[in-house]
Design a protein around this motif. Structure first.
Motif, PDB file in Angstrom:
ATOM      1  N   THR A 114       0.752  -1.158  -0.035  1.00 30.59           N
ATOM      2  CA  THR A 114       0.064  -0.055   0.068  1.00 30.59           C
ATOM      3  C   THR A 114       1.128   1.255   0.163  1.00 30.59           C
ATOM      4  OG1 THR A 114      -1.724   1.163   1.069  1.00 30.59           O
ATOM      5  CG2 THR A 114      -0.103   0.266   2.437  1.00 30.59           C
ATOM      6  N   TRP A 150      -2.443   6.255  -1.881  1.00 29.27           N
ATOM      7  CA  TRP A 150      -3.502   5.185  -1.856  1.00 29.27           C
ATOM      8  C   TRP A 150      -4.323   5.494  -0.704  1.00 29.27           C
ATOM      9  CZ3 TRP A 150      -7.094   2.215  -0.079  1.00 29.27           C
ATOM     10  CH2 TRP A 150      -7.896   1.322  -0.941  1.00 29.27           C
ATOM     11  N   GLY A 156     -16.029  -3.138   1.005  1.00 28.76           N
ATOM     12  CA  GLY A 156     -15.660  -1.887   1.111  1.00 28.76           C
ATOM     13  C   GLY A 156     -16.714  -1.187   0.126  1.00 28.76           C
ATOM     14  N   ARG A 157     -16.795  -1.554  -1.090  1.00 23.42           N
ATOM     15  CA  ARG A 157     -17.516  -0.705  -2.001  1.00 23.42           C
ATOM     16  C   ARG A 157     -19.111  -0.913  -1.661  1.00 23.42           C
ATOM     17  NH1 ARG A 157     -14.947  -2.554  -7.830  1.00 23.42           N
ATOM     18  NH2 ARG A 157     -12.918  -2.318  -7.131  1.00 23.42           N
ATOM     19  N   GLY A 184     -23.158   2.229  10.149  1.00 26.07           N
ATOM     20  CA  GLY A 184     -22.267   1.204  10.619  1.00 26.07           C
ATOM     21  C   GLY A 184     -22.830  -0.405  10.405  1.00 26.07           C
ATOM     22  N   ALA A 185     -22.058  -1.287  10.892  1.00 31.71           N
ATOM     23  CA  ALA A 185     -22.564  -2.643  10.674  1.00 31.71           C
ATOM     24  C   ALA A 185     -23.991  -2.908  11.199  1.00 31.71           C
ATOM     25  CB  ALA A 185     -21.323  -3.676  11.401  1.00 31.71           C
ATOM     26  N   ILE A 216     -20.495  -6.300   6.219  1.00 33.45           N
ATOM     27  CA  ILE A 216     -19.615  -6.089   7.357  1.00 33.45           C
ATOM     28  C   ILE A 216     -19.861  -6.895   8.781  1.00 33.45           C
ATOM     29  CG2 ILE A 216     -20.538  -3.495   7.522  1.00 33.45           C
ATOM     30  CD1 ILE A 216     -17.854  -2.824   8.718  1.00 33.45           C
ATOM     31  N   ASN A 274     -14.585   8.039   6.366  1.00 30.86           N
ATOM     32  CA  ASN A 274     -14.035   8.280   5.211  1.00 30.86           C
ATOM     33  C   ASN A 274     -14.473   9.610   4.549  1.00 30.86           C
ATOM     34  OD1 ASN A 274     -13.746   8.311   2.517  1.00 30.86           O
ATOM     35  ND2 ASN A 274     -13.267   6.213   2.323  1.00 30.86           N
ATOM     36  N   ARG A 277      -7.949   7.581  -0.970  1.00 31.71           N
ATOM     37  CA  ARG A 277      -9.303   6.843  -0.890  1.00 31.71           C
ATOM     38  C   ARG A 277     -10.189   7.199   0.220  1.00 31.71           C
ATOM     39  NH1 ARG A 277      -7.408   4.424  -5.357  1.00 31.71           N
ATOM     40  NH2 ARG A 277      -8.714   2.604  -6.211  1.00 31.71           N
ATOM     41  N   CYS A 289     -20.892   1.775  14.276  1.00 34.45           N
ATOM     42  CA  CYS A 289     -20.689   3.075  14.225  1.00 34.45           C
ATOM     43  C   CYS A 289     -21.912   3.950  14.407  1.00 34.45           C
ATOM     44  CB  CYS A 289     -20.063   3.375  12.747  1.00 34.45           C
ATOM     45  SG  CYS A 289     -18.546   2.517  12.577  1.00 34.45           S
ATOM     46  N   ARG A 303      -5.223  -5.279   3.819  1.00 28.24           N
ATOM     47  CA  ARG A 303      -4.681  -3.853   3.419  1.00 28.24           C
ATOM     48  C   ARG A 303      -6.004  -3.119   3.092  1.00 28.24           C
ATOM     49  NH1 ARG A 303      -2.535  -3.691  -2.689  1.00 28.24           N
ATOM     50  NH2 ARG A 303      -4.302  -4.596  -3.644  1.00 28.24           N
TER      51      ARG A 303
HETATM   52  N1  ACO Z   1      -3.529  -0.140  -0.552  1.00 31.62           N
HETATM   53  C1  ACO Z   1      -3.535  -0.200  -1.805  1.00 31.62           C
HETATM   54  N2  ACO Z   1      -4.598  -0.680  -2.376  1.00 31.62           N
HETATM   55  C2  ACO Z   1      -5.629  -1.169  -2.027  1.00 31.62           C
HETATM   56  C3  ACO Z   1      -5.676  -1.038  -0.525  1.00 31.62           C
HETATM   57  C4  ACO Z   1      -4.508  -0.530   0.120  1.00 31.62           C
HETATM   58  N3  ACO Z   1      -4.713  -0.028   1.368  1.00 31.62           N
HETATM   59  N4  ACO Z   1      -6.836  -1.503  -0.198  1.00 31.62           N
HETATM   60  C5  ACO Z   1      -7.559  -1.948  -1.304  1.00 31.62           C
HETATM   61  N5  ACO Z   1      -6.557  -1.909  -2.593  1.00 31.62           N
HETATM   62  C6  ACO Z   1      -6.911  -2.204  -3.864  1.00 31.62           C
HETATM   63  C7  ACO Z   1      -7.794  -3.402  -4.016  1.00 31.62           C
HETATM   64  O1  ACO Z   1      -7.271  -4.506  -3.902  1.00 31.62           O
HETATM   65  C8  ACO Z   1      -8.501  -3.198  -5.253  1.00 31.62           C
HETATM   66  O2  ACO Z   1      -7.604  -3.952  -6.150  1.00 31.62           O
HETATM   67  P1  ACO Z   1      -8.009  -4.433  -7.576  1.00 31.62           P
HETATM   68  O3  ACO Z   1      -8.625  -3.401  -8.344  1.00 31.62           O
HETATM   69  O4  ACO Z   1      -6.583  -4.825  -8.222  1.00 31.62           O
HETATM   70  O5  ACO Z   1      -8.763  -5.402  -7.112  1.00 31.62           O
HETATM   71  C9  ACO Z   1      -8.433  -1.416  -5.548  1.00 31.62           C
HETATM   72  O6  ACO Z   1      -7.594  -1.086  -4.440  1.00 31.62           O
HETATM   73  C10 ACO Z   1      -9.707  -1.105  -5.438  1.00 31.62           C
HETATM   74  O7  ACO Z   1     -10.446  -1.376  -4.227  1.00 31.62           O
HETATM   75  P2  ACO Z   1     -11.830  -0.875  -3.875  1.00 31.62           P
HETATM   76  O8  ACO Z   1     -12.257  -1.762  -2.688  1.00 31.62           O
HETATM   77  O9  ACO Z   1     -12.823  -0.898  -4.919  1.00 31.62           O
HETATM   78  O10 ACO Z   1     -11.413   0.499  -3.411  1.00 31.62           O
HETATM   79  P3  ACO Z   1     -12.279   1.757  -2.957  1.00 31.62           P
HETATM   80  O11 ACO Z   1     -12.046   2.725  -3.796  1.00 31.62           O
HETATM   81  O12 ACO Z   1     -13.794   1.154  -2.768  1.00 31.62           O
HETATM   82  O13 ACO Z   1     -11.876   2.236  -1.442  1.00 31.62           O
HETATM   83  C11 ACO Z   1     -12.326   1.697   0.906  1.00 31.62           C
HETATM   84  C12 ACO Z   1     -11.706   1.047  -0.337  1.00 31.62           C
HETATM   85  C13 ACO Z   1     -11.457   2.791   1.317  1.00 31.62           C
HETATM   86  C14 ACO Z   1     -12.389   0.508   1.671  1.00 31.62           C
HETATM   87  C15 ACO Z   1     -13.676   2.147   0.456  1.00 31.62           C
HETATM   88  O14 ACO Z   1     -14.572   1.075  -0.307  1.00 31.62           O
HETATM   89  C16 ACO Z   1     -14.551   2.588   1.766  1.00 31.62           C
HETATM   90  O15 ACO Z   1     -14.108   3.409   2.602  1.00 31.62           O
HETATM   91  N6  ACO Z   1     -15.483   1.887   2.212  1.00 31.62           N
HETATM   92  C17 ACO Z   1     -16.313   2.316   3.201  1.00 31.62           C
HETATM   93  C18 ACO Z   1     -15.943   1.452   4.453  1.00 31.62           C
HETATM   94  C19 ACO Z   1     -16.707   1.971   5.834  1.00 31.62           C
HETATM   95  O16 ACO Z   1     -16.595   3.337   5.898  1.00 31.62           O
HETATM   96  N7  ACO Z   1     -16.748   1.073   6.664  1.00 31.62           N
HETATM   97  C20 ACO Z   1     -17.617   1.765   7.954  1.00 31.62           C
HETATM   98  C21 ACO Z   1     -18.078   0.737   8.459  1.00 31.62           C
HETATM   99  S1  ACO Z   1     -17.276   0.341   9.862  1.00 31.62           S
HETATM  100  C22 ACO Z   1     -18.146  -0.204  11.077  1.00 31.62           C
HETATM  101  O17 ACO Z   1     -19.342  -0.490  11.082  1.00 31.62           O
HETATM  102  C23 ACO Z   1     -17.510  -0.976  12.291  1.00 31.62           C
END
Ligand code: ACO
Length: 327
Positions: A30, A34, A219-220, A315-316, A192, A257, A38, A114, A153
């Motif tokens: 990572t 990135w 995540g998405r 959240g979850a 989640i 985020n 993100r 959350c 990651r």
């Molecule tokens: N570093 C580099 N690359 C990464 C990382 C990282 N840390 N993490 C994922 N990638 C890669 C993936 O493997 C993927 O690669 P691929 O295209 O080759 O498969 C690429 O990056 C894109 O992955 P996405 O999951 O589509 O990335 P996205 O832009 O959606 O960002 C994130 C991911 C940050 C997790 C986002 O989806 C997000 O914030 N989701 C919401 C999470 C959240 O808010 N959760 C809260 C609830 S928590 C609770 O209730 C306890």
């Protein structure tokens, strides 16, 4: 004057250890670029082996009580919103109650991930407004870094540890909770979760395929849900109160985020200067994020007595909701 539930003081506590994005790049594929682009996160706080949920809950609680000069023995209730309590049982609220000397208080935990602080405000606030209790501490706190897979990651970079506490009491002042919306959709629970360790998949039982002790997150899916849920619940809570975005002085959302937050703020037409952000410093502290953000908004003069603050969380569960509060 009707009886209101008013937040009289606030405290916060986060782990001392700072972990930057570059620290992750030393053992994961990572980069700072990135993670920052993100999520908006630059660094987060990580609890030590000796620290747990109650460590931060107790520190934040003591600070909130000291700031209002309140005798812990006068409290009727200690409520802790968390999904990372010290134990399966007893509840973390009982540990806090004992540590702060709240000898005549009841104590219970609230599990709404959350959105725990949002749910807790409504629950504790209603108990005060109804006359059931006079004085309460509500604490939102989580230590999700203890539950992540440090080789994944896509999840381990997101979370940080800490929380905040508010002291609430019955008052005739024209302040306090204005309106709340609470929502849920259990059909999205699979997006989640931590599958292992509950009664469905107890520790020690043979693990079914895909049953992990760590946070699993799509995540998405969560991202899409979050933007819509935050926007919708803000609109609903304003509508319920007969208010508009113009009446809101400051917007303090769950800090998961930066992209989710700014997309949701855009959706409701909120001017950027009304938005409070500190996700860059702490990452996602789950139920701890809103009270810590409220604390910092107040400490920096952004949130003042009498202001209308809108809080929103998701959240979850899936669970989500929003509160409007006159501070
Ligand atoms: N570093 C580099 N690359 C990464 C990382 C990282 N840390 N993490 C994922 N990638 C890669 C993936 O493997 C993927 O690669 P691929 O295209 O080759 O498969 C690429 O990056 C894109 O992955 P996405 O999951 O589509 O990335 P996205 O832009 O959606 O960002 C994130 C991911 C940050 C997790 C986002 O989806 C997000 O914030 N989701 C919401 C999470 C959240 O808010 N959760 C809260 C609830 S928590 C609770 O209730 C306890």
């Amino acid at each position: 004057m009707p009886r209101r539930a008013v937040i009289q003081s606030i405290g916060m506590a986060v782990a001392d250890k700072v972990m930057t994005n570059d620290d992750f790049a030393k053992f994961l594929d990572t980069s700072n670029e990135w993670i920052q682009s993100r999520t908006g996160i630059l660094e987060r706080r990580i609890a030590s082996d000796e620290e747990s949920c109650s460590t931060f809950a107790i520190r934040a609680a003591k600070q909130a009580l000291a700031n209002a000069d309140v005798d812990p023995e006068s409290l009727d209730l200690v409520a802790v919103a968390s999904v990372t309590g010290d134990y399966q049982f007893p509840s973390t609220s009982c540990i806090v109650q004992d540590a702060i000397g709240a000898k005549r208080a009841g104590a219970f935990d609230i599990g709404a991930a959350c959105a725990g602080f949002i749910y807790g405000c409504q629950l504790v606030g209603s108990m005060i407004e109804s006359g059931a209790i006079q004085r309460a501490l509500l604490i939102g706190v989580d230590v999700l870094t203890k539950t992540v897979d440090w080789t994944d990651r896509s999840t381990c970079i997101l979370f940080g540890d800490g929380g905040g506490a508010v002291y609430m009491e019955a008052s005739n002042e024209d302040r306090g909770l204005i309106s709340t919306v609470l929502r849920s959709d259990g059909s999205g629970g699979r997006h989640i979760l931590i599958a292992l360790g509950g009664s469905k998949n107890p520790i020690g039982a043979q693990r079914s395929a895909g049953c992990s002790p760590y946070v699993y997150m799509e995540g998405r899916e969560v991202y899409r849900f979050a933007v819509k849920a935050m926007g919708d619940s803000c609109c609903s809570v304003l509508q319920k109160a007969g208010m508009s975005v113009d009446d809101v002085d400051i917007f303090v959302p769950h800090q998961a985020n930066e992209r989710i937050i700014t997309a949701a703020a855009d959706r409701i037409g909120l001017p950027p200067e009304k938005l409070f952000l500190n996700v860059h410093k702490y990452g996602n502290m789950s139920a701890g994020s809103i009270p810590v953000a409220l604390y910092e908004a107040q400490a920096t003069g952004r949130l003042k007595k009498g202001d209308v603050v809108m809080t929103v969380g998701f959240g979850a569960g899936l669970v989500w909701g929003a509160n409007l509060i006159r501070w």
